[in-house]
Design an enzyme around this catalytic site. Sequence first.
Site, PDB file in Angstrom:
ATOM      1  CG  HIS A  44     -37.194 -60.272 -16.606  1.00 58.15           C
ATOM      2  ND1 HIS A  44     -37.531 -59.144 -15.888  1.00 58.15           N
ATOM      3  CD2 HIS A  44     -38.264 -61.126 -16.471  1.00 58.15           C
ATOM      4  CE1 HIS A  44     -38.727 -59.313 -15.323  1.00 58.15           C
ATOM      5  NE2 HIS A  44     -39.191 -60.482 -15.678  1.00 58.15           N
ATOM      6  CG  HIS A  63     -40.440 -64.117 -17.222  1.00 58.32           C
ATOM      7  ND1 HIS A  63     -40.156 -63.542 -16.005  1.00 58.32           N
ATOM      8  CD2 HIS A  63     -39.756 -65.302 -17.241  1.00 58.32           C
ATOM      9  CE1 HIS A  63     -39.334 -64.318 -15.324  1.00 58.32           C
ATOM     10  NE2 HIS A  63     -39.081 -65.393 -16.053  1.00 58.32           N
ATOM     11  CG  HIS A  67     -42.315 -56.422 -15.625  1.00 59.85           C
ATOM     12  ND1 HIS A  67     -42.485 -57.415 -16.573  1.00 59.85           N
ATOM     13  CD2 HIS A  67     -42.131 -57.066 -14.453  1.00 59.85           C
ATOM     14  CE1 HIS A  67     -42.387 -58.604 -15.995  1.00 59.85           C
ATOM     15  NE2 HIS A  67     -42.173 -58.412 -14.695  1.00 59.85           N
TER      16      HIS A  67
END
Length: 381
Positions: A222, A193, A60
């Site tokens: 995340h 995300h 990423h």
Amino acid sequence: MMKIIKNANIYAPQHIGYKDILIGAGKILMIDDKIDINIPDIEVIDAQGKLVFPGFIDQHIHVTGAGGQTGYASMTPPIELGELIACGTTTVMGLLGTDGTTKSLQNLYAKIQGLEQEGISAYMLTSYFAYPPITITGDVRQDILFVDKIIGCKIAISDERASAPDVKELLRLLGDIQVAGLLSQKKGILHVHLGGKSSGMAILLELVEKYQAPIRRISPTHVGRTRPLFDEAIRFAKLGGMIDISTGGTKFDEPYKQVLLALEQGVSMDNMTLSSDGNAGVMIKNDEGEIIGYRKAPIDLNFKQVVKLINDGGIDPSEAFKLITSSPARNLSLPHKGTIVVGGDADFCFLDEEYTLYDVIAKGELMMKDKVILKKGTYEK
């Protein structure tokens, strides 16, 4: 030119001890206790007892730049090859962020191909934050099927900048991704995300638990943004999913400590990855909270956090380095990456006993030697 790496203390990432490695045409041809081949002009690289790991994977990273929180001037520039080599990254997955307009998929594809031409391995995702997705061919399924470098699709949830897709929309998107992955023999992955809203991962857990969506096709990132979100991520991982901890950006604790927490909760190291979220824009603020400048998000924190996991967390390097080698390779279905095995790609990082990076080989070519970068990007000084 064929090469022999001599006297390498190999972590594949499992520790297999001192071996020689024969490489040619960018591939690992042989691994043995001692290799002596009489071939004219064969290059010998003496690892001098260094620890030799697979090349690092960053799944990423904003290779074309990102940012733009305060206007056009706050956008970050594209990444340079030398920046990646300096931290041992030999494989990247590039993707767009919130901006799918001034940062286009066509531009991302060109950058991915450029990095390949400069000497590393590079892949990409179609679309960006929003739903419905944007594509190159007009369709997510066709992007994965017919665009060689595209291995999945990105979307954002639980973020104020996201489009709030519902569960049925995500199911349809996953269906397209799964069929494309099966037909193309690529991973076919939905890279998600996760923002900081309280809705967290609820919709992803619903996809898996209620609708029996294929969890291996869902890749949340995340996950360490907040502690409640991380608790949901642990639940997701225990269901068999892979969770990605960002080493940059907003986080409730240091990433290596998040890994330790997940291990304490019974999550396998094989179900976790690290990625940098690097080369995005980071605002620099003074004590009054005023923006006084910008910097690019670092891309070297994956490696640094793995070293902390070993030195401060007490984790064996064979396990710790999985986070940036074999685990992301498996998550992205890149069978020739992330391990040192005959038939695999000849990507290596040479470290000393203190885990300082000295040498980098990508696709069988020496890119950094004794901390000096030998191969830079086309326009790098």
